[in-house]
Design an enzyme around this catalytic site. Sequence first.
Site: not given
Length: 929
Positions: A129-130, A132-134, A148, A288
Amino acid sequence: MGSGNIYKRRMKVFSLAFLVYLDYKALQQREKLTKRSKRDGLWEKAHERNAKRVLKLIVELEGLWVKLGQYLSTRADVLPEAYIRLLKQLQDSLPPRGLDEVCQIIETQLGQSMDNLFTNFVRVPLATASIAQVHRATLRDGQEVVVKVQHKGIKIIILEDLKNAKSIVDWIAWAEPQYDFNPMIDEWCREAPKELDFNHEAENTRKVSRNLGCKSEGRDKRPEHVEVLMPEVIQSTEKVLILEYMDGIRINDSRALEDLGVDKQKLVEEITRAYAHQIYVDGFFNGDPHPGNFLVSRKPPHHPILLDFGLTKLLSSSVKHALAKMFLAAAEGDHVALLSAFAEMGLKLRLDMPEQAMEVTNVFFRATTPATEALENMKSLAEQRAKNMKIIQEKMKLDKKQVKRFNPIDAFPGDIVIFSRVLNLLRGLSSSMNVRISYLSIMRPFAESVLKSDMNHGPSSNPNWVYDSPVHSDVEAKLRHFLVELGNADRILGIQVCAYKDGQVIIDTAAGVLGKYDPRPVQPDSLFPVFSVTKGVTAGMVHWLVDKGKLKLDENVTNIWPEFGANGKDQIKVNHILNHTAGLHNALAGIAEEDPMLFCDWDECLKRIAMVAPETEPGREQLYHYLSYGWLCGGIIEHASGKKFQDILEEAFIRPLNVEGELYIGVSPGVESRLATLTLDTSDLSRLAQKPDIRRGSSISTALPSTFKFEMIAGLIPLSNTLNVRRAILPAANGHFSARALARYYATLVDGGVVPPRHSSSSLPPLGSHPHHPIFLTKKTSVKDGSKKDSNGSTSPQSDLYIRIPETDDTSDEVDSKIFTHSRTKIHDAFLGSGDYKDLIIPNGKFGLGFRRVQTTDGFIIGFGHSGIGGSTGYCDINNRFAITVTLNKLSFGALTGEIIRFVCSELHLPVPQDYAGSRESIQQPVIN
């Protein structure tokens, strides 16, 4: 990130924004030269072209712009299909960061090597995502988790993007002032940086999970309970967050949902309920809700799984209450509650347009539509906006250039920006999944629950239930204790009681709350709708004109009002109308079925009542003119005086009695915050329905016209709460009085028109201290400088829509001390139809000349007054120089009022009027008035 990169990033953003703006502006001009059949194709190509441009730059820049793209990708209800289709790629499917960078951040943040932390760490991320990444992983203890990890350097990028976004919004507001999104971007600038601390997100996740009861055993099944799942927080640092792994599928994976047999309608409804709980019950919600932040559990019953609580909003209890009140006002069409909610949350409008405010709010809470209806929906919203702007243009007398630059909102509170964003995201989610969601039905139980929980209706739970004002006598002190008892028995919602004895105030008490969903305290200056109590004031206006020589009581109405003589009414006299013997008791009753809002059209009602035919011979039979009375008297008042009804009301009573701002027949703009809201005492209504002998007994049946139906009473409440009705001139039933203003009126009448001394200055706010008059912009007023001249020639902020009239000096002698010239006895005889006026009324009738004759149980006439449906009343006892008024907002059909009047009269050793002498079970005559 160096300064050169920041500059390049900024130039790319502004260049694209300018390019897209010019593209659409050029298309608007080109469209005029293109055949109608080819216009849609031009727009589709433009949308595709610009959507690709936007997507390309967002992928290149990442950061905050991904958030914006994700938001836009959910607005299938308003955006063209090309934007939705292309920007969907931004929902957790951005290019991932390198594994080495990810591992370095994890080891630095957690202080251990990857091998010491995990037995397995999946290299390919589940989502990017904008911020972070998981990644999926397995801890050393065997627990399955997701990790995350915040992107390296993302904080600098996000803060820079916020500056750029702010600049673009400023530019749009300059170029197109009606599209000023500064409140939104300002709130985002405050809240977005909080997402960069994962410790903050971890605590948010725990808090929302507790609030929603996600981990509770034996879940509470109250109406506001929701069935959703959330992951447990395992560990967190500023840039790393480890959460419990939950097996689910993406909510936008339509094929997988179909394979599992998931009911998408039920799924989105449950998500909507979860957000309603967060907003209205908890006052703490995730800001969100885009599709990337939802999963659906694979196991039946396929609950939604809520993710990502970095962006959250905490509402104060006052704002939470105001949002709930705004929602219910929209659901019930209550303009008064809506404007009151706006004021409570800090939303200020530049002009008085309650109908348009209601329309916009209803659009806000409107049911969602599938994406296939987006184009039609956009056109509908554009048409509605154009219609409202045209009304603004006409009302403000603006030219086309001015109206384009006019923004009707003066202040937009930051607290509701993210709330607005959430509703729009949920709407977009519903549209993209092709389901229809009714916000009004789903969210209503949650909004009601928070208001009910905030409401301390009774004195037992609210020590300030009785308003803190001076006690004028021992009787008042005892009465307050009695009111507390009634309040604890849930007999009272909001009430005012005021009484004069021998020209002095002995009771002035306010207690309870303004409405069922309005916990603000009743104050001495609160305004209560009093139904037919209004008739007593309207009758007084007729007598005032008689006293001034403008008409005679035995004069034919046609002498005053020539049009009235049509259809056999030439023999009706003024006294017939005041005595309810004109034979027009059913006049205008048909309007209720035709269109009830016609009652708000003063001129139309006067025209219609001038054309009706009488049903009985004038002076022959007394039948209560419950509806027609107001326009009959109103027409006489205006034609005899040559002035408007409300001008005579002000001249005759409001100014001389010094009750400005507290005695209205048709309220003025600016007093909405002081209006009480009506509700119904269902226990009294059920008793009434179960006693046909009381409803149709001989004494009542002879007084009521055939068109009066008790079943109408329940329907009167929502209609009477609307602002259109409150603002209309309905002289038979539309008075909005404070008890102290009404009591001062009857105290004056009982003394033959002698105005009593000024009301105690210790009772705050002082009586007559705050009249309001609407001030609207005109062509001569500058729209640009945001200021205007007040009545004294000074400049005041444009947002201050209502100006306060300066108070007069208490020592000044600005009004006469007597409002009637005739003697006290002659005035009273005229009101009662006695003495020289006895031949002008029906003998032994309930009514004199405009007032109800107040009798004891022995049949002695002691005074005059008038009651209203629901229990509000006012009357005076002539011999004892006593006047008392009761205003209330929980309609009880006279039973409660009777108990209060019996209590006061008993304490003062005064005779009790016959209408109030019975028990609670014996509902007396005030119910019909």
